[in-house]
Scaffold this motif. Sequence first.
Motif, PDB file in Angstrom:
ATOM      1  N   ALA A  47      41.448  41.319  32.575  1.00 24.19           N
ATOM      2  CA  ALA A  47      41.278  42.615  33.226  1.00 24.19           C
ATOM      3  C   ALA A  47      41.805  43.741  32.327  1.00 24.19           C
ATOM      4  N   THR A  51      39.590  46.846  31.552  1.00 28.34           N
ATOM      5  CA  THR A  51      39.893  48.033  32.366  1.00 28.34           C
ATOM      6  C   THR A  51      41.253  48.642  32.057  1.00 28.34           C
ATOM      7  N   THR A  53      44.087  47.560  32.860  1.00 23.90           N
ATOM      8  CA  THR A  53      45.133  47.271  33.852  1.00 23.90           C
ATOM      9  C   THR A  53      45.014  45.801  34.287  1.00 23.90           C
ATOM     10  N   PRO A  56      43.044  45.448  38.528  1.00 21.56           N
ATOM     11  CA  PRO A  56      42.201  46.588  38.886  1.00 21.56           C
ATOM     12  C   PRO A  56      42.099  46.741  40.412  1.00 21.56           C
TER      13      PRO A  56
END
Length: 357
Positions: A47, A51, A53, A56
């Motif tokens: 993740a 993204t 992070t 998410p």
Amino acid sequence: MSRSILMLPGDGIGPEIVAEAEKVLHKINEKFGLELHFQSALVGGAAIDETDTPLPDETLEKARKADAILLGAVGGPQWDSRPMASRPEKGLLGLRSNLELFANLRPAILYPQLASASSLKPEVVSGLDIMIVRELTGGIYFGQPRGVRELESGERQGYNTYAYTESEIRRIGRVAFEAAQQRSKKLCSVDKANVLEVTVLWREIMEDLRREYPDVELSHMYVDNAAMQLVRAPKQFDVIVTGNMFGDILSDEAAMLTGSIGMLPSASLNSEKQGMYEPCHGSAPDIAGKGIANPLATILSAAMMLRYSLGEEKAAEAIEAAVSKVLDQGLRTADIMSADGRKVSTREMGDAVLAAL
Ligand SMILES: NC(=O)c1ccc[n+]([C@@H]2O[C@H](COP(=O)([O-])OP(=O)(O)OC[C@H]3O[C@@H](n4cnc5c(N)ncnc54)[C@H](O)[C@@H]3O)[C@@H](O)[C@H]2O)c1
Ligand SMILES: CC(C)[C@H](C(=O)O)[C@@H](O)C(=O)O
Ligand SMILES: [Mg+2]
């Protein structure tokens, strides 16, 4: 009744082992007409790469809505230099705390076929069947304050807080007493009440609960002794209840009694019995991508999911029986390989469980 399952493969061997468990769940779905629906999402390092992070919002949202979650593992050396708050492990810890999955059940069962894979003598471990009940959303993992600060002397100091409220202790205590009632009615609470006030309170609350469960024989043990007793005479234990960090350590130790950490499944439950299911081991970066990881802990975690969150005991037993059957057939991944075994890959092990079903 239709139910939704969220698959979170994660990092390292995570995708390899979850793929095998997913095959098994699809087959069970068909065979027992369960109407399970599958979704997947990103967590951990996977993740972060997509993204930035480890957890998410979209993943957390899907997790909240799912009836149950199957997670592979998170973490790996490529993310180890990130600040603590944005490491892959925070994705896992965030799921546990956001969904209030406070009750972590880690059963260490020695399959008789694997007695020789244990590092202990067969007579010490044969017939072993322990349930570790680990508190999962409190203790030193989540206590505040925490951090690294600079002292007046200019020296840096790292610090964490080991705290439990009475209600946190009571709710995990109840889970453990109830587990003991279903089993041999023996419960050992593991603490460090000779040194740490937080566990003096832990012991007091466990004693208090004893009155509600008069049929359960409660004992207490300091964690250092428990670590020793687990390798000296593990069969003295039935259900063990302990805090977050001690449970983390003792469950890895118990895993090895069963032959390999690749055999130990787990369930993390909240008070609505919504659960996240994962093997106790990590992302095993040293063997990731090689197709040799043992998928059985993840497959057995899928069985726990059917039992604890979906109420499908027969389907859970079918998976456990299939695992036992492939072990009878002598199939072994590298971690549990023995002289008379036949070495198989991750995928071959998954296929064999499917065939046994
Ligand atoms: N629940 C989780 O997601 C979880 C749990 C533990 C560690 N981790 C993370 O995993 C990474 C590696 O941690 P670690 O090396 O301390 O622990 P680990 O459990 O990943 O590996 C320890 C040893 O066990 C072996 N092993 C683990 N699972 C196996 C399997 N299924 N089959 C065969 N062998 C297996 C590994 O090859 C390694 O030699 C770290 O980033 C850590 O934070 C994640
Ligand atoms: C990866 C890590 C955060 C995790 C824990 O410490 O709880 C793991 O070791 C486990 O046992 O599930
Ligand atoms: Mg651990």
